[in-house]
Motif scaffolding. Structure first.
Motif, PDB file in Angstrom:
ATOM      1  N   THR A 294       0.853  -1.179   0.000  1.00  0.00           N
ATOM      2  CA  THR A 294       0.000   0.000   0.000  1.00  0.00           C
ATOM      3  C   THR A 294       0.888   1.228   0.000  1.00  0.00           C
ATOM      4  OG1 THR A 294      -1.735  -1.159   1.224  1.00  0.00           O
ATOM      5  CG2 THR A 294      -1.819   1.242   1.230  1.00  0.00           C
TER       6      THR A 294
ATOM      7  N   ARG B 102      -4.350   6.738  -1.231  1.00  0.00           N
ATOM      8  CA  ARG B 102      -3.583   5.500  -1.169  1.00  0.00           C
ATOM      9  C   ARG B 102      -3.776   4.710  -2.449  1.00  0.00           C
ATOM     10  NH1 ARG B 102      -6.122   0.558   0.714  1.00  0.00           N
ATOM     11  NH2 ARG B 102      -8.353   0.908   0.704  1.00  0.00           N
TER      12      ARG B 102
ATOM     13  N   VAL C  85      -3.056   0.595  -3.817  1.00  0.00           N
ATOM     14  CA  VAL C  85      -2.720  -0.764  -3.394  1.00  0.00           C
ATOM     15  C   VAL C  85      -2.244  -1.540  -4.614  1.00  0.00           C
ATOM     16  CG1 VAL C  85      -3.559  -2.899  -2.350  1.00  0.00           C
ATOM     17  CG2 VAL C  85      -4.441  -0.686  -1.559  1.00  0.00           C
TER      18      VAL C  85
END
Length: 72
Positions: free
Chosen positions: A38, A50, A52
């Motif tokens: 992440t 964020r 991932v």
């Protein structure tokens, strides 16, 4: 560390470098997990987002993941 884990880290470091090259970015923090990385991203304005990055699966290893990333 197996080949899939090495590839995940390579992709994460490449993506981090791409993000840090963008203007207006303060920092990028990486959180390593078993099957993903992440990236926590802070803009100069203090906004957090964020991404991932998932571990790519090898044929027949039974794990999910296609190497793409999700961004909030």
């Amino acid at each position: 560390m197996n080949r899939c884990e090495e590839e995940l880290l390579d992709r994460a470091y490449r993506r981090r470098a791409e993000l840090l090259a963008e203007p207006g970015l303060r920092w990028v923090r990486m959180h390593l997990e078993t099957n993903s990385v992440t990236l926590i991203i802070e803009s100069a304005e203090g906004e957090l987002t964020r991404e991932v990055l998932q571990r790519q699966s090898e044929p027949g290893d039974g794990r999910a993941g296609n190497g793409s990333y999700d961004r909030d």
